[in-house]
Write an enzyme that holds these catalytic residues in place. Sequence first.
Site, PDB file in Angstrom:
ATOM      1  N   ASP A 220       0.833  -1.198   0.000  1.00 39.90           N
ATOM      2  CA  ASP A 220       0.000   0.000   0.000  1.00 39.90           C
ATOM      3  C   ASP A 220       0.875   1.259   0.000  1.00 39.90           C
ATOM      4  OD1 ASP A 220      -2.273   1.863   0.822  1.00 39.90           O
ATOM      5  OD2 ASP A 220      -3.284  -0.069   0.984  1.00 39.90           O
ATOM      6  N   HIS A 263      -3.506   5.941   3.989  1.00 37.80           N
ATOM      7  CA  HIS A 263      -4.311   4.814   3.494  1.00 37.80           C
ATOM      8  C   HIS A 263      -3.758   3.474   3.982  1.00 37.80           C
ATOM      9  CE1 HIS A 263      -5.856   2.025   0.316  1.00 37.80           C
ATOM     10  NE2 HIS A 263      -6.915   2.820   0.348  1.00 37.80           N
ATOM     11  N   SER A 433     -11.383  -0.376  -0.355  1.00 39.55           N
ATOM     12  CA  SER A 433     -10.072  -0.424   0.302  1.00 39.55           C
ATOM     13  C   SER A 433     -10.202  -0.734   1.782  1.00 39.55           C
ATOM     14  CB  SER A 433      -9.346   0.920   0.163  1.00 39.55           C
ATOM     15  OG  SER A 433      -8.822   1.100  -1.115  1.00 39.55           O
TER      16      SER A 433
END
Length: 517
Positions: A220, A263, A433
Amino acid sequence: MFRRDFLTTTGATAGALATPAFVGPFDGRLGSSDTLTLAALDAENIKTFGDSNPSFVFFYSDDSARSSLQSWVDSSDARELKRDHPTVGMMTISMPWSEVGVKQYSAGAGGYDLGLERIDAGAQALEYVDTIDANMVMSRPEPLEELEGTAAASLDLGFREKVSMLAETGAWNPTPETAGLAFDEDAPEATLSESRAHVRADDTVLSGVDTSGLTVAVIDTGVNTGLNLDESRLHGESTGFAKDGDPTYSSDGTDAIADGDGHGTWVAHCIAGSNGFAPDATVLGLKVLGDDGSGDTKDIVAGIETAIDVGADVACLSLGSPQWSETLATALAEARDAGVFCAVAVGNDRYGTVWVASPADADGGFGVQACNVPESGDRDGTKLAYFGNTGPDPGSTDLSGGDSEGSVPLLAAPGMSITIDLPSGLTTLSGTSMAAPHVTGGAAVLRAAGYSVDETWTRLTDYAYPLANAGATEAKHGLLDVQAALEGTEPADEPADVRSSEAEARDDFNEALSTVL
């Protein structure tokens, strides 16, 4: 010989190309190569470097071919090796189009003639190269910090699709049934404890599983530690592939995988934070996307390869692209064969790109859909997120040459208004996600219980909870159910037996749309 058992894809011929497009195969023009796959000829889709040259991933079959390819790269200053991936049999090389065998024409700045007569010699003719793929730019699905109401969401598929549907079916009914999909009013804020409970992975269930021997790969934007994830739990091979020099945690500390986006940190805490599914697991942080949320397949493959090399048990890839990547499909197949379970977000663009994103559409990627956590807590009231991409992928719109055909999201998991306490503070996000790490966490629990990758895959799908509001094209097997997967408890009903008429109508619509595209 590498474990990969497929290398050849069937692409469109040059005469059928649109922009952007793939090229290949060319009978009689490829020498002994199987396929030449070139992707969109613009810098937005193919990764270029400081010299503005495009980059490509070369597939090779053994050490001899690798040595020959390395010698070929070294024989010209126009070619530059960007990264070698010996575990998965790939090498990423930057070079001018002319070196690939695509000749630039003079009419128009930067234009390329992709007629068959213009493909000649170059890299595509190397006898020791199996396949050439583009080094594509990819990104994480954009998280939704604020959900849209029903009226605000665009549910119209557009004029071209309407005409196609009309021509195919003779019925003007281009808008799918939205009853049973979750919008903002259906997605109250839920804590991670509440979302875990919704998929039957509460503290009581998790207390019976020791996750201390697990390695969880987060592929990621990086991982920031602190608060609910102590840096002592980072694997030494955690690497910043999106940074110069590929720094590792063992050499550069947490700076190596610093997450300026947040994220990857959210994903890591969901899976392995102190309040996550695997609170004692080792976290392999693999920064393959920059702080802007984008990266290229070269770095993503490097992350997958590292997960294989260190023996990770599970991996989460909350990233993707509307365009098929043979490179990532092959890498994920290698990962599954090597014992790494890879959960992949299907995308947040249901009414745009529509179909399951790459690499969630690859055989080695477990595609995950997002759903709400109803305020009532009743699983039967679960609705799928209005934004999650669907199937069945027609395999004709993503330049896969049919390889993605039929792909659908396999499971749904909480991915709407989920709040996690991060080092930066309480963070509430929505998106596929956010759903993918829930399934990754569920898979981690099964791996800790001693199940293989294939057994984990089967148990997650066989013992999922059927949802009335989930079509087979939206979340084929239903809702993640960790306790049932652990105990081997079969659901009382088959998904088709509980599916609502509205979900069936969306399936009919998706199937029809897939047929005409």
